[in-house]
Design an enzyme around this catalytic site. Structure first.
Site, PDB file in Angstrom:
ATOM      1  N   SER A   5       0.954  -1.138   0.065  1.00 11.15           N
ATOM      2  CA  SER A   5       0.089  -0.174  -0.110  1.00 11.15           C
ATOM      3  C   SER A   5       0.918   1.282  -0.039  1.00 11.15           C
ATOM      4  O   SER A   5       1.783   1.217   0.316  1.00 11.15           O
ATOM      5  CB  SER A   5      -0.986  -0.087   1.200  1.00 11.15           C
ATOM      6  OG  SER A   5      -1.519   1.388   1.268  1.00 11.15           O
ATOM      7  N   TYR A  18      -1.004  -0.848  10.476  1.00 11.87           N
ATOM      8  CA  TYR A  18      -1.307  -1.021   9.072  1.00 11.87           C
ATOM      9  C   TYR A  18      -0.134  -0.484   8.218  1.00 11.87           C
ATOM     10  O   TYR A  18       0.427  -1.429   7.227  1.00 11.87           O
ATOM     11  CB  TYR A  18      -2.493  -0.206   8.398  1.00 11.87           C
ATOM     12  CG  TYR A  18      -2.751  -0.324   7.002  1.00 11.87           C
ATOM     13  CD1 TYR A  18      -3.561  -1.597   6.449  1.00 11.87           C
ATOM     14  CD2 TYR A  18      -2.519   0.456   6.088  1.00 11.87           C
ATOM     15  CE1 TYR A  18      -3.880  -1.591   5.129  1.00 11.87           C
ATOM     16  CE2 TYR A  18      -2.692   0.263   4.404  1.00 11.87           C
ATOM     17  CZ  TYR A  18      -3.519  -0.769   4.470  1.00 11.87           C
ATOM     18  OH  TYR A  18      -3.873  -0.963   2.894  1.00 11.87           O
ATOM     19  N   ALA A  19       0.430   0.880   8.268  1.00 12.15           N
ATOM     20  CA  ALA A  19       1.360   1.038   7.690  1.00 12.15           C
ATOM     21  C   ALA A  19       2.876   0.417   7.775  1.00 12.15           C
ATOM     22  O   ALA A  19       3.618  -0.126   6.817  1.00 12.15           O
ATOM     23  CB  ALA A  19       1.828   2.790   7.917  1.00 12.15           C
ATOM     24  N   ALA A  20       2.848   0.126   9.021  1.00 10.68           N
ATOM     25  CA  ALA A  20       4.118  -0.876   9.208  1.00 10.68           C
ATOM     26  C   ALA A  20       4.134  -2.192   8.735  1.00 10.68           C
ATOM     27  O   ALA A  20       4.846  -2.628   7.962  1.00 10.68           O
ATOM     28  CB  ALA A  20       4.200  -0.970  10.869  1.00 10.68           C
ATOM     29  N   ALA A  21       2.840  -2.732   8.487  1.00 10.64           N
ATOM     30  CA  ALA A  21       2.846  -4.106   7.892  1.00 10.64           C
ATOM     31  C   ALA A  21       3.075  -3.885   6.375  1.00 10.64           C
ATOM     32  O   ALA A  21       3.617  -4.697   5.741  1.00 10.64           O
ATOM     33  CB  ALA A  21       1.344  -4.678   8.204  1.00 10.64           C
ATOM     34  N   LYS A  22       2.434  -2.994   5.830  1.00  9.42           N
ATOM     35  CA  LYS A  22       2.617  -2.590   4.441  1.00  9.42           C
ATOM     36  C   LYS A  22       4.015  -2.379   4.085  1.00  9.42           C
ATOM     37  O   LYS A  22       4.824  -2.785   2.930  1.00  9.42           O
ATOM     38  CB  LYS A  22       1.567  -1.378   3.803  1.00  9.42           C
ATOM     39  CG  LYS A  22       0.300  -2.007   3.922  1.00  9.42           C
ATOM     40  CD  LYS A  22      -0.103  -3.352   3.459  1.00  9.42           C
ATOM     41  CE  LYS A  22      -1.692  -3.721   3.667  1.00  9.42           C
ATOM     42  NZ  LYS A  22      -1.999  -4.749   2.880  1.00  9.42           N
ATOM     43  N   ILE A  51      -8.198   3.643  -4.121  1.00  9.59           N
ATOM     44  CA  ILE A  51      -8.572   2.888  -5.402  1.00  9.59           C
ATOM     45  C   ILE A  51     -10.084   2.904  -5.172  1.00  9.59           C
ATOM     46  O   ILE A  51     -10.663   2.599  -4.162  1.00  9.59           O
ATOM     47  CB  ILE A  51      -8.071   1.648  -5.350  1.00  9.59           C
ATOM     48  CG1 ILE A  51      -6.590   1.435  -5.550  1.00  9.59           C
ATOM     49  CG2 ILE A  51      -8.697   0.725  -6.687  1.00  9.59           C
ATOM     50  CD1 ILE A  51      -5.939   2.192  -6.717  1.00  9.59           C
TER      51      ILE A  51
END
Length: 115
Positions: A5, A18-22, A51
């Site tokens: 992402s 979320y940002a860390a996982a991506k 999107i």
């Protein structure tokens, strides 16, 4: 071909996990590319931005405007935009590309629109 992402590239407020996982997926892609290159296996990643899926299109109007304000192209991406990037990476046209993260986000990583 991994999917991360744009949040893994620029971060995302109120979504550190979320940002860390991506971001981890992007690093994982680069590591696998290094390890598998000797076997002629290319490993790449795509990081979509906002999107226009049904879930996004049904978001609150103020949220949509906030997102659009950060996209220099001024529109949501379409699922086909991401699919086309996947198709390119899956084709022989990308045979000399490995360990890369292709951001499909209408320019979101460019910083503020008016800067």
């Amino acid at each position: 071909i991994n999917i991360a992402s744009v949040a893994g590239v620029i971060g995302m407020q109120k979504a550190a996990e979320y940002a860390a996982a991506k971001g981890g997926i992007i690093a994982f892609t680069k590591t696998l590319a290094k390890e598998l290159a000797q076997y002629d296996i290319n490993v790449n990643c795509i990081s979509p931005g906002v999107i226009g899926t049904p879930r996004v299109r049904e978001s609150a109007a103020d949220m949509l405007q906030t997102w659009l304000g950060g996209i220099p192209l001024g529109r949501l991406g379409e699922p086909e935009d991401v699919a086309n990037a996947v198709l390119f990476l899956a084709s022989g046209e990308s045979s000399y590309i490995t360990g890369e993260n292709i951001v499909v986000a209408g320019g979101m990583t460019l910083g503020p629109v008016d800067y």
